[in-house]
Design a protein around this motif. Structure first.
Motif, PDB file in Angstrom:
ATOM      1  N   ARG A   1       1.569 -40.202 -38.834  1.00  0.00           N
ATOM      2  CA  ARG A   1       1.293 -40.635 -40.209  1.00  0.00           C
ATOM      3  C   ARG A   1       2.501 -40.379 -41.106  1.00  0.00           C
ATOM      4  N   ILE A   2       3.128 -39.213 -40.928  1.00  0.00           N
ATOM      5  CA  ILE A   2       4.298 -38.911 -41.754  1.00  0.00           C
ATOM      6  C   ILE A   2       5.358 -39.988 -41.541  1.00  0.00           C
ATOM      7  N   LEU A   3       5.578 -40.292 -40.295  1.00  0.00           N
ATOM      8  CA  LEU A   3       6.610 -41.272 -39.996  1.00  0.00           C
ATOM      9  C   LEU A   3       6.236 -42.654 -40.531  1.00  0.00           C
ATOM     10  N   MET A   4       4.991 -43.032 -40.310  1.00  0.00           N
ATOM     11  CA  MET A   4       4.576 -44.368 -40.762  1.00  0.00           C
ATOM     12  C   MET A   4       4.642 -44.460 -42.290  1.00  0.00           C
ATOM     13  N   ASP A   5       4.244 -43.392 -42.978  1.00  0.00           N
ATOM     14  CA  ASP A   5       4.300 -43.410 -44.449  1.00  0.00           C
ATOM     15  C   ASP A   5       5.734 -43.626 -44.916  1.00  0.00           C
ATOM     16  N   GLU A   6       6.641 -42.862 -44.289  1.00  0.00           N
ATOM     17  CA  GLU A   6       8.050 -42.986 -44.681  1.00  0.00           C
ATOM     18  C   GLU A   6       8.572 -44.388 -44.398  1.00  0.00           C
ATOM     19  N   LEU A   7       8.179 -44.866 -43.244  1.00  0.00           N
ATOM     20  CA  LEU A   7       8.647 -46.196 -42.846  1.00  0.00           C
ATOM     21  C   LEU A   7       8.127 -47.258 -43.809  1.00  0.00           C
ATOM     22  N   GLU A   8       6.856 -47.135 -44.144  1.00  0.00           N
ATOM     23  CA  GLU A   8       6.280 -48.127 -45.054  1.00  0.00           C
ATOM     24  C   GLU A   8       6.986 -48.088 -46.402  1.00  0.00           C
ATOM     25  N   LYS A   9       7.258 -46.866 -46.874  1.00  0.00           N
ATOM     26  CA  LYS A   9       7.960 -46.734 -48.167  1.00  0.00           C
ATOM     27  C   LYS A   9       9.292 -47.466 -48.095  1.00  0.00           C
ATOM     28  N   LEU A  10       9.977 -47.214 -47.000  1.00  0.00           N
ATOM     29  CA  LEU A  10      11.288 -47.800 -46.809  1.00  0.00           C
ATOM     30  C   LEU A  10      11.228 -49.329 -46.780  1.00  0.00           C
ATOM     31  N   LEU A  11      10.226 -49.832 -46.067  1.00  0.00           N
ATOM     32  CA  LEU A  11      10.081 -51.291 -45.963  1.00  0.00           C
ATOM     33  C   LEU A  11       9.748 -51.875 -47.327  1.00  0.00           C
TER      34      LEU A  11
ATOM     35  N   PHE B   1      16.447 -54.547 -33.438  1.00  0.00           N
ATOM     36  CA  PHE B   1      15.536 -53.402 -33.549  1.00  0.00           C
ATOM     37  C   PHE B   1      16.219 -52.172 -34.133  1.00  0.00           C
ATOM     38  N   TYR B   2      15.456 -51.430 -34.859  1.00  0.00           N
ATOM     39  CA  TYR B   2      15.889 -50.129 -35.370  1.00  0.00           C
ATOM     40  C   TYR B   2      14.966 -49.074 -34.772  1.00  0.00           C
ATOM     41  N   THR B   3      15.515 -47.914 -34.621  1.00  0.00           N
ATOM     42  CA  THR B   3      14.662 -46.823 -34.161  1.00  0.00           C
ATOM     43  C   THR B   3      14.480 -45.832 -35.310  1.00  0.00           C
ATOM     44  N   VAL B   4      13.270 -45.510 -35.574  1.00  0.00           N
ATOM     45  CA  VAL B   4      12.976 -44.573 -36.652  1.00  0.00           C
ATOM     46  C   VAL B   4      12.579 -43.241 -36.016  1.00  0.00           C
ATOM     47  N   LEU B   5      13.221 -42.197 -36.459  1.00  0.00           N
ATOM     48  CA  LEU B   5      12.964 -40.904 -35.822  1.00  0.00           C
ATOM     49  C   LEU B   5      12.383 -39.911 -36.816  1.00  0.00           C
ATOM     50  N   LEU B   6      11.412 -39.197 -36.392  1.00  0.00           N
ATOM     51  CA  LEU B   6      10.936 -38.073 -37.185  1.00  0.00           C
ATOM     52  C   LEU B   6      11.377 -36.809 -36.451  1.00  0.00           C
ATOM     53  N   GLU B   7      12.198 -36.031 -37.142  1.00  0.00           N
ATOM     54  CA  GLU B   7      12.734 -34.840 -36.490  1.00  0.00           C
ATOM     55  C   GLU B   7      12.380 -33.607 -37.314  1.00  0.00           C
ATOM     56  N   ARG B   8      12.323 -32.481 -36.646  1.00  0.00           N
ATOM     57  CA  ARG B   8      12.231 -31.220 -37.370  1.00  0.00           C
ATOM     58  C   ARG B   8      13.153 -30.229 -36.680  1.00  0.00           C
TER      59      ARG B   8
ATOM     60  N   MET C   1      12.304 -35.299 -42.137  1.00  0.00           N
ATOM     61  CA  MET C   1      13.398 -36.210 -42.424  1.00  0.00           C
ATOM     62  C   MET C   1      13.237 -37.469 -41.563  1.00  0.00           C
ATOM     63  N   VAL C   2      13.452 -38.571 -42.160  1.00  0.00           N
ATOM     64  CA  VAL C   2      13.383 -39.803 -41.377  1.00  0.00           C
ATOM     65  C   VAL C   2      14.743 -40.486 -41.398  1.00  0.00           C
ATOM     66  N   ASP C   3      15.295 -40.690 -40.251  1.00  0.00           N
ATOM     67  CA  ASP C   3      16.561 -41.416 -40.169  1.00  0.00           C
ATOM     68  C   ASP C   3      16.287 -42.829 -39.702  1.00  0.00           C
ATOM     69  N   LEU C   4      17.012 -43.703 -40.227  1.00  0.00           N
ATOM     70  CA  LEU C   4      16.906 -45.065 -39.736  1.00  0.00           C
ATOM     71  C   LEU C   4      18.224 -45.400 -39.066  1.00  0.00           C
ATOM     72  N   ILE C   5      18.187 -45.533 -37.772  1.00  0.00           N
ATOM     73  CA  ILE C   5      19.446 -45.767 -37.060  1.00  0.00           C
ATOM     74  C   ILE C   5      19.496 -47.199 -36.572  1.00  0.00           C
ATOM     75  N   PRO C   6      20.359 -47.989 -37.148  1.00  0.00           N
ATOM     76  CA  PRO C   6      20.405 -49.375 -36.680  1.00  0.00           C
ATOM     77  C   PRO C   6      21.068 -49.448 -35.314  1.00  0.00           C
ATOM     78  N   HIS C   7      20.440 -50.111 -34.408  1.00  0.00           N
ATOM     79  CA  HIS C   7      21.041 -50.216 -33.084  1.00  0.00           C
ATOM     80  C   HIS C   7      22.377 -50.910 -33.146  1.00  0.00           C
ATOM     81  N   GLY C   8      22.482 -51.810 -34.076  1.00  0.00           N
ATOM     82  CA  GLY C   8      23.706 -52.594 -34.185  1.00  0.00           C
ATOM     83  C   GLY C   8      24.918 -51.761 -34.533  1.00  0.00           C
ATOM     84  N   SER C   9      24.704 -50.506 -34.881  1.00  0.00           N
ATOM     85  CA  SER C   9      25.842 -49.703 -35.297  1.00  0.00           C
ATOM     86  C   SER C   9      26.647 -49.186 -34.110  1.00  0.00           C
ATOM     87  N   VAL C  10      26.166 -49.443 -32.933  1.00  0.00           N
ATOM     88  CA  VAL C  10      26.936 -49.019 -31.771  1.00  0.00           C
ATOM     89  C   VAL C  10      28.084 -50.002 -31.609  1.00  0.00           C
TER      90      VAL C  10
END
Ligand SMILES: O=C(O)CCC(=O)C(=O)O
Ligand SMILES: [Fe+2]
Length: 880
Positions: free
Chosen positions: A805-815, A762-769, A1-10
């Protein structure tokens, strides 16, 4: 799962900043802090504002931290963290060190047998500025050095760097640490080229030393290009440290030469700083249990050096032997430990003592220590009446022989050391009461035929043809014995020999003569009692050595008041004087007094009026007196001013002070705060490598030299340059951010005027399991034209599993979904290939880079900008 957490949401008003830090002063474990930050278990800036670096071989140099003012992580989580840190640390250990037994069950058998005095610190204390060496060198062979002038920040920084290097995976350390450095473990005994000897192929861990280390020949450091960034930056700090230590070694040695009444010219070659070696050690935690009770951090030994200077962390474990008792050398912050080596003992003709010492490992904590050794110059011949003339090379050859045959050094077996220069005919001999056998002298020793009545010499008979007879000192005899005892096979052999009646008796001597009390030795007290009590010439009374460095002055007052000498402690602290002057107060604090005392000012007070007065012989009241000799390594060739004008500030890292002072310069801060800020800003500049010189001692006007040698005439200009300078010019840890006010969310303050230090967006992209964080990346999107990923990090245990790679693939898709055309990232040269071949990036040409000159990409010194076009594969845009 990849979450995109915008820092600005704080939304709680907390400020947040992304901090790019290229320094490497924290250990890799801090990785976990960062990951936790991204899990929104925030830590305060104080915790993370210290520079750190993540080294990810797979990807890139990644540095980041997100600072949000929130609570500390819960205790439970801290424990988890501790466990994973431990696990990670364990992976960096050499495989035999990886099992970490439960420390609570450990019983240190050795302690019971061999008590150590550690309640107080008996080690003689010495002030570099007034070395009173006699007793410490004669009876202890070790002392603690204060007022050494090595900045405390440098001492700590060095240990932190060391920790980080040791935190690299074991395999990486083996492959990355290359010439002129070398990596070893299991033994401190190395070949001259720095290779470890005895662990290789060793099937038993019985005699292993619980230590890993780096060997650093200082003179060669600058001649080699070190590719690995962590190691390269470590070597820079080591170089800086080496300069300080060379100064210390010379000062101490010169004082010893005077103390011993030796010829200073002749003695000069007996210490050559170009021979300086630094050994950096990590002692993993270890619990003694029945199977490995003998495991020690470092076995009992003496150093071969002239002098060894130790910088140890707060864990402790070093012990020294004096009068047959072991004493702990307790860690005391900002002090260094100086111990005398075999060469110094020989140079002093045995007046000074090469101290026996050992290191015990801690049950639960790893220990870092950094030891600097200096030796005689190449070809320098040591002459003294107790020894045949020899060079250090001769001695080293013998030591190498020892190491080859038994795995460790036996000081006494060095033949050039043991053959006294006195001719046998001058001595009065009597038949020896002992006969011994030992193969440890290189050539089989048949027996000791005679014993000298007037000294502790034996005449020996050897079995070899080329050397049939020789004399040996009692101590060497004993060392030979101890060596014998360490070799099981030799024991066997010895027994056979005994049966063959090669030897009449075996002798033993009291434990202090032996390198290890644990060895089994046949005790024949009646034989012992036949020896004179001063058998090693070392009998001495317990010496309570006084603290050095405090000079008391006689009153020279002509006034009617009763002036008495003020005996304050001498402490080098020039900044106290500066602070005093800045405050323009009449109150002279303790620190100022201590500093003046250090500068050998006359300090008096008059009881009846409660007054004090301070003056020096030559200087008017309270004029700081720069002393060239204190810090020659600070002496910069880089400016036109001569170094005797140098003013040395106590370095204290405080980036905020520089920012504040800069803001004052642009008119944002009230005047009354300025004085305090000025002094703090100077301390910070000092901490990050700036040097201050007096333009005029009379007016006390300073100029400010940047680490690159650019001279600034005002503090404002220095602060501005320090903030705005190139990354290359500015030391890496200098990132001008500000800490949150305690507990209070404050305004979001961005401290640089420079765009490229703008960390917004900046956004932080997390790959979690399963709620466990695996990989994180930081991304910033500049409209649909380009996005940047300056930072990618994968947790140690998940590296090389394709997680990035998993994270980068997801990120690229998102972008791509967002319509972003291109992705850029900075990479270090060593992993450029990975990004280009496996991830489809290409190096940006200068002209491509120019197209994005208005975009404030985060790029780090020494990295290469890469890019990947995203849109060519982009799926058709969906309506938003
Ligand atoms: O690590 C220590 O405290 C001591 C090291 C030492 O004795 C040596 O390297 O010779
Ligand atoms: Fe040592």
């Amino acid at each position: 799962m990849v979450d995109l957490i915008p820092h600005g949401s704080v939304k709680d008003g907390s400020s947040f900043l992304h901090v790019m830090l290229t320094s490497s002063t924290l250990s890799i474990e801090h990785n976990l802090w960062i990951l936790r930050i991204n899990k929104w278990t925030f830590v305060s800036l104080k915790k993370v504002a210290v520079p750190f670096i993540l080294w990810l071989e797979d990807f890139s140099v990644c540095q980041f931290a997100m600072i949000i003012n929130k609570q500390r992580p819960a205790l439970q989580e801290d424990d988890d963290l501790h466990c994973s840190e431990k696990k990670m640390a364990s992976e960096s250990y050499p495989p035999p060190f990886r099992s970490l037994p439960d420390s609570t069950q450990a019983v240190d058998l050795d302690d019971q047998v061999n008590p150590v005095h550690d309640s107080e610190d008996p080690i003689p204390l010495m002030d570099l500025q007034s070395l009173k060496l006699g007793e410490a060198c004669e009876f202890w062979g070790i002392f603690r050095l204060v007022n050494h002038g090595v900045p405390p920040t440098l001492l700590t920084q060095l240990r932190e760097h060391a920790k980080m290097v040791f935190s690299l995976p074991f395999e990486s350390k083996q492959s990355l640490i290359t010439s002129p450095l070398s990596y070893f473990w299991g033994t401190p005994a190395l070949t001259p080229s720095g290779e470890a000897l005895s662990t290789k192929g060793s099937s038993t861990l019985q005699n292993i030393n619980w230590v890993e280390g780096l060997n650093v020949p200082l003179a060669q450091l600058s001649q080699f290009q070190i590719d690995n960034r962590i190691i390269a930056s470590f070597s820079l700090v080591l170089e800086e440290y080496g300069k300080h230590l060379a100064r210390l070694a010379t000062t101490i040695f010169d004082a010893m030469v005077i103390n011993l009444g030796l010829d200073p010219i002749e003695s000069k070659s007996h210490l050559s700083n170009s021979t300086g070696i630094v050994r950096v050690y990590r002692y993993p935690p270890h619990c003694s249990n029945s199977s490995s009770a003998s495991a020690r951090g470092m076995d009992v030994h003496t150093d071969s050096s002239v002098l060894s200077i130790l910088n140890q962390d707060e864990v402790g474990g070093l012990e020294v032997l004096k009068d047959n008792e072991w004493f702990s050398v307790n860690p005391i912050p900002n002090t260094l430990i100086v111990n005398l080596g075999d060469m110094m003992q020989a140079i002093s003709n045995d007046k000074y003592k090469s101290v026996k010492h050992r290191v015990k490992v801690n049950r639960s904590k790893e220990r870092i220590s950094i030891c600097h050794f200096v030796f005689p110059g190449e070809g320098s011949v040591i002459r003294s009446s107790n020894y045949k003339p020899f060079t250090y090379r001769d001695f080293q050859n013998e030591v190498q022989q020892d190491i080859k045959s038994v795995g460790y050094k036996i000081r006494g077996s060095s033949l050039c050391m043991i053959l006294p220069s006195v001719s046998s005919s001058e001595l009065e001999w009597s038949p020896s009461v002992v006969v011994l056998f030992s193969s440890s002298f290189g050539t089989p020793l048949r027996k000791a035929t005679k014993r000298c009545k007037t000294s502790s010499l034996f005449e020996l008979e050897f079995e070899s043809e080329e050397m049939t007879r020789s004399t040996i000192r009692m101590s060497e005899f004993v060392w030979g014995m101890s060596k014998l005892n360490r070799l099981e096979t030799t024991w066997q052999k010895m027994k056979q020999v005994q049966e063959k009646s090669y030897m009449d008796k075996l002798i033993s001597v009291s434990g202090d003569e032996l390198p290890d009390k644990g060895v089994s030795v046949l005790r024949l007290p009646q034989v012992l009692s036949a020896f004179p009590s001063n058998r090693d010439g070392n009998s001495c009374v317990n010496s309570g050595i006084r603290n050095g460095g405090i000079r008391s002055f006689k009153s020279r007052s002509k006034s009617t008041l009763n002036w008495l000498p003020l005996d304050s402690q001498a402490v080098y602290c020039p900044v106290a004087v500066d602070e005093y002057l800045d405050k323009r107060s009449n109150f002279i604090g303790t620190a100022v007094r201590q500093h003046l005392q250090y500068l050998e000012w006359k300090m008096e007070f008059a009881i009846d009026k409660g007054k004090g007065r301070h003056c020096s012989e030559e200087q008017p009241f309270l004029i700081e007196q720069p002393r060239e000799s204190q810090h020659p390594s600070y002496c910069p060739q880089r400016s036109g001013f001569s170094c005797h004008n140098e003013f040395i500030y106590r370095p204290e890292y405080c980036h905020e002070a520089v920012v504040e002072y800069y803001n004052h310069a642009v008119g944002k801060i009230k005047k009354k705060k300025v004085r305090k800020m000025r002094s703090k800003a100077k301390k910070h500049l000092s901490a990050v490598g700036w040097v201050f010189l007096y333009i005029s001692i009379k007016t006390r006007n300073l100029c400010y030299n940047s680490p690159k040698g650019v001279v600034h005439l005002t503090l404002q200009s220095a602060c501005t340059s320090c903030m705005d300078g190139d990354f290359a010019e500015r030391p890496a840890e200098c990132m001008y951010i500000i800490e949150e006010d305690k507990g209070q969310p404050t305004r979001n303050r961005i401290w640089s005027r420079l765009n490229r230090l703008n960390f917004q967006g900046f956004y932080t992209v997390l790959l979690e399991r399963n709620d466990e964080l695996i990989t994180v990346a930081t991304v910033r999107i500049f409209g649909d034209k380009v996005a940047e990923v300056p930072l990618v990090a994968t947790r140690f245990q998940y590296r090389r599993l394709g997680m990035c790679r998993i994270l980068m693939d997801e990120l690229e898709k998102l972008l791509m979904e967002l319509g972003v055309e291109r992705l850029v990232l900075p990479t270090v040269p060593s992993v450029l290939n990975t990004w280009t071949t496996s991830f489809g990036f290409s190096k940006m040409t200068p002209s491509e880079r120019l197209k994005f000159v208005d975009y404030t990409f985060l790029d780090f010194q020494g990295t290469i900008m890469c890019q990947k076009l995203l849109m060519k594969n982009a799926p058709p845009k969906q309506g938003h």
